[in-house]
Every structure is written in structure tokens, then in C-alpha cells.
Design a protein around this motif. Structure first.
Motif, PDB file in Angstrom:
ATOM      1  N   UNK A 107       0.825  -1.213   0.000  1.00  0.00           N
ATOM      2  CA  UNK A 107       0.000   0.000   0.000  1.00  0.00           C
ATOM      3  C   UNK A 107       0.855   1.256   0.000  1.00  0.00           C
ATOM      4  N   UNK A 108       1.906   1.255   0.818  1.00  0.00           N
ATOM      5  CA  UNK A 108       2.822   2.407   0.840  1.00  0.00           C
ATOM      6  C   UNK A 108       3.498   2.588  -0.512  1.00  0.00           C
ATOM      7  N   UNK A 109       3.905   1.478  -1.116  1.00  0.00           N
ATOM      8  CA  UNK A 109       4.562   1.527  -2.416  1.00  0.00           C
ATOM      9  C   UNK A 109       3.623   2.088  -3.478  1.00  0.00           C
ATOM     10  N   UNK A 110       2.362   1.638  -3.481  1.00  0.00           N
ATOM     11  CA  UNK A 110       1.393   2.137  -4.456  1.00  0.00           C
ATOM     12  C   UNK A 110       1.084   3.613  -4.234  1.00  0.00           C
ATOM     13  N   UNK A 111       0.995   4.011  -2.971  1.00  0.00           N
ATOM     14  CA  UNK A 111       0.754   5.428  -2.671  1.00  0.00           C
ATOM     15  C   UNK A 111       1.921   6.279  -3.152  1.00  0.00           C
ATOM     16  N   UNK A 112       3.126   5.810  -2.932  1.00  0.00           N
ATOM     17  CA  UNK A 112       4.312   6.530  -3.386  1.00  0.00           C
ATOM     18  C   UNK A 112       4.325   6.614  -4.914  1.00  0.00           C
ATOM     19  N   UNK A 113       3.970   5.524  -5.569  1.00  0.00           N
ATOM     20  CA  UNK A 113       3.893   5.526  -7.037  1.00  0.00           C
ATOM     21  C   UNK A 113       2.878   6.540  -7.537  1.00  0.00           C
ATOM     22  N   UNK A 114       1.742   6.632  -6.861  1.00  0.00           N
ATOM     23  CA  UNK A 114       0.732   7.623  -7.243  1.00  0.00           C
ATOM     24  C   UNK A 114       1.242   9.045  -7.084  1.00  0.00           C
ATOM     25  N   UNK A 115       1.951   9.286  -5.995  1.00  0.00           N
ATOM     26  CA  UNK A 115       2.509  10.633  -5.776  1.00  0.00           C
ATOM     27  C   UNK A 115       3.581  10.943  -6.816  1.00  0.00           C
ATOM     28  N   UNK A 116       4.380   9.956  -7.184  1.00  0.00           N
ATOM     29  CA  UNK A 116       5.399  10.171  -8.210  1.00  0.00           C
ATOM     30  C   UNK A 116       4.770  10.467  -9.566  1.00  0.00           C
ATOM     31  N   UNK A 117       3.671   9.785  -9.881  1.00  0.00           N
ATOM     32  CA  UNK A 117       2.977  10.066 -11.135  1.00  0.00           C
ATOM     33  C   UNK A 117       2.428  11.489 -11.139  1.00  0.00           C
ATOM     34  N   UNK A 118       1.877  11.942 -10.026  1.00  0.00           N
ATOM     35  CA  UNK A 118       1.361  13.308  -9.918  1.00  0.00           C
ATOM     36  C   UNK A 118       2.498  14.311 -10.069  1.00  0.00           C
ATOM     37  N   UNK A 119       3.633  14.038  -9.451  1.00  0.00           N
ATOM     38  CA  UNK A 119       4.809  14.906  -9.579  1.00  0.00           C
ATOM     39  C   UNK A 119       5.254  14.977 -11.031  1.00  0.00           C
TER      40      UNK A 119
END
Length: 111
Positions: free
Chosen positions: A36-48
Motif C-alpha cells: 500500500x505504501x509503495x502504491x501510494x508513493x507511485x501515485x505521488x510520483x505520477x502526480x509529480x
């Protein structure tokens, strides 16, 4: 090993087993938490990345406007207006000088 030593060891073994069971339960939850943390981080990276791409496109548009054909064309148009204004100013000065000459002759006494 004596019988009393075996009896004394059983509670310690139970404590040990309970500790291992608790640790195993925590370890079972860990992968889903990490995922879950990894997916959340991936989502934030995509937004960035999306924001960085939009910013890059805006910078490119500004640079194009500053250095592009539209600005050059506008500058050429302004230079043409300035040239016409200078020509009109020179013509107006010549007319004023002619009018001054006429006025000075008009105020001279007749001979």
C-alpha cells in the motif's frame, strides 16, 4: 532432564510460541502495508511527473512566445508604425516651417 525441569520449560516454550505467533501475524500484515505504501508513493510520483510535464509545456510556450514568429511579427509591425510616425513628424515640421515663413512674410511691411 528431570520432570520438574520439563514442567518449568513448558511455560517458557508457550511464551516463546506465543511470541513467534505474534511476530508471524505482524509479518503477514507487513507485505500488504508495504504494498500500500509503495502504491501510494507511485501515485505521488505520477502526480509529480504530471506537474513537471505541465510546467515544462508552459515554459516551452512562454519561450516560444518570447522568441517566436509572433513576437518578431509584432516587433516588425511596431517598427513600421514608428517609421510612419517619424515620417509624419518630419512632414509636420516642414509644414510648420512653411507656415512660419508665410506668417513672417505676412507681418512684414509692404515695400
Amino acid at each position: 532432564m528431570t520432570e520438574s525441569a520439563v514442567r518449568d520449560a513448558v511455560p517458557k516454550n508457550e511464551e516463546w510460541l506465543n511470541g513467534l505467533r505474534e511476530a508471524a501475524g505482524t509479518l503477514r500484515l507487513l507485505p500488504s502495508s508495504v504494498e500500500g505504501d509503495f502504491l501510494a508513493l507511485g501515485g505521488r510520483l505520477q502526480e509529480y511527473y504530471r506537474c513537471a510535464r505541465e510546467l515544462s509545456e508552459q515554459v516551452e510556450a512562454v519561450a516560444s512566445a518570447v522568441c517566436g514568429d509572433a513576437v518578431r511579427s509584432a516587433m516588425d509591425g511596431l517598427e513600421a508604425v514608428l517609421a510612419r510616425t517619424r515620417t509624419a513628424e518630419a512632414t509636420a515640421r516642414a509644414c510648420l516651417q512653411g507656415l512660419d515663413g508665410i506668417d513672417s512674410h505676412a507681418h512684414q511691411p509692404s515695400r
